[in-house]
Motif scaffolding. Structure first.
Motif, short mmCIF file in Angstrom:
data_model
loop_
_atom_site.label_atom_id
_atom_site.label_comp_id
_atom_site.label_asym_id
_atom_site.label_seq_id
_atom_site.Cartn_x
_atom_site.Cartn_y
_atom_site.Cartn_z
N MET A 1 -109.46 -27.72 33.84
CA MET A 1 -109.66 -27.73 35.29
C MET A 1 -110.66 -26.67 35.76
N HIS A 2 -110.62 -25.52 35.09
CA HIS A 2 -111.44 -24.37 35.51
C HIS A 2 -112.53 -24.15 34.48
N PRO B 1 -115.56 -30.31 35.90
CA PRO B 1 -114.21 -29.79 36.17
C PRO B 1 -113.19 -30.94 36.15
N ASP C 1 -109.84 -33.50 36.35
CA ASP C 1 -109.23 -34.23 37.47
C ASP C 1 -107.85 -34.77 37.10
N ARG D 1 -110.68 -21.76 49.52
CA ARG D 1 -111.56 -21.14 48.53
C ARG D 1 -111.75 -19.66 48.85
N ASP E 1 -114.19 -19.72 40.12
CA ASP E 1 -113.86 -20.97 39.44
C ASP E 1 -112.54 -21.61 39.86
N ARG F 1 -109.82 -23.90 41.82
CA ARG F 1 -109.90 -25.31 42.25
C ARG F 1 -108.89 -25.56 43.37
N THR G 1 -107.07 -28.75 44.14
CA THR G 1 -106.10 -29.32 43.18
C THR G 1 -104.74 -28.60 43.21
#
Lengths: 228, 228
Positions: A64-65, A80, A82, A226, B214, B216, B219
């Motif tokens: 994922m990362h 990345p 899913d 983020r 990095d 996510r 998710t």
């Protein structure tokens, strides 16, 4: 960064998965393996596959990362993932699988734990250039042992060994128990590291450390941003 | 569980905060202190206050995660906090403060880090009955050292010492650096533990470990659920 390396990518299932499935069935072992998975030309993932002891492919977990680091041009090769942090009911345990750089992210084992994982397996290829700084190696282990404690789960980190050009892959694969104690640890050589995990011990520790009971998910909104 | 103990609760600011503010100004120290904070009769929080070195009250952080454990009837005394993981710009560093049971939850240092915390301070009163199991004490330290690594931040854990009836508070206050190395560690006796934190070292480690880059967050939705 070499476009030629994309010729090594393959589908899942595909030749590597098939070979691992044969070995799993032959030796009656649950197997976690890594594949450079191609979905379309130039559209690839760093994928871990989970295979039952009878050779059945249970599923896959895409990394994922994705880091980008000197000598690790991963953002060039990998999309990345899913796959939403899957857990797999194997004949041994309910396991989660996450790959390498994923291991530094506390969100991953937490989601795995919420989904009922008893063990998280991290296939990883971590190296440093030249002499390995012990504090970095310690940090790598400390971070995952911390995940074991915070989520009351077993952790197995499987790290590459050997040298590739200037990079020294330090091995040191280990298994930590749900209190973060390293119960088995490998060296920097190729070898098989085995450890016995205990369901009753896991359960006992989860009854002691009832962290999930006291979570405050309604206050964790910042985790979905983020930046603040 | 004794309703009489609620007579010890007090507002913030109040007598304890005032006394700590006087000491902060007298000794020119940034102070983190704990208060049994009353908002209304029987409506109380386990609150940490942060006071600048000139005696100014910068704010408070209420304990978010409340345990209920043999000898720890916290769900009887304390309301789960509502202060949203604040960070405080002090003259020394940007600090987050979380209390005791909060220390086991990986969500807390992650949110603090996203808000820019350089150091997280955990006032804590952890004890075991009878002989202290070393693995539990290790787990307590491992978990917080893991937070230090996963969030590339300094961690200071300040733990009570001494005995109260059958409970042995094990002390062992420590400061960990952003790679999870314990740089100072206290004993089981009352004492002052000091450590020097380095801004440049923090910055250098953050440039090495670019975990936030990095993440996510799209998710991580499962983290906002109580159960899967």
């Amino acid at each position: 960064m070499d476009p030629a390396f994309f010729s090594w990518a393959e589908p899942v299932p595909g030749p590597t998965t098939d070979a691992l499935a044969c070995l799993a069935a032959q030796f009656h072992l649950v197997v976690v393996g890594s594949v450079f998975e191609q979905v379309d030309v130039g559209f690839c993932f760093n994928t871990a596959v989970v295979i039952e002891a009878d050779g059945t492919l249970l599923g896959k977990s895409r990394k994922m990362h994705i880091p980008q680091y000197p000598h690790y041009d991963e953002k060039f090769y990998f999309t990345p993932g899913d796959t939403d942090y899957p857990v797999f009911d194997t004949s041994l345990a309910r396991i989660a699988v996450a790959t390498c750089w994923d291991q530094w992210f506390s969100e991953v084992p937490r989601i795995a734990r919420l989904k009922g994982a008893e063990l998280i397996v991290y296939p990883t290829a971590i190296a440093l250039e030249g002499e390995i700084d012990r504090t970095v190696k310690d940090a790598w282990r400390t971070c995952m042992c911390g995940h074991a404690v915070a989520n009351t789960m077993y952790v197995a980190a499987v790290n590459r060994v050997g040298r590739e050009e200037s990079m020294e892959f330090w091995g040191g694969s280990f298994v930590a128990d749900p209190l973060g104690q390293v119960i088995r640890k490998g060296t920097s050589q190729e070898e098989v590291v085995t450890a016995q995990l205990s369901g009753p011990r896991l359960e006992e520790t989860r009854i002691l450390n009832k962290f999930l009971r006291d979570r405050r998910p309604e206050t964790y909104g910042a985790l979905l941003k983020r930046s603040p």
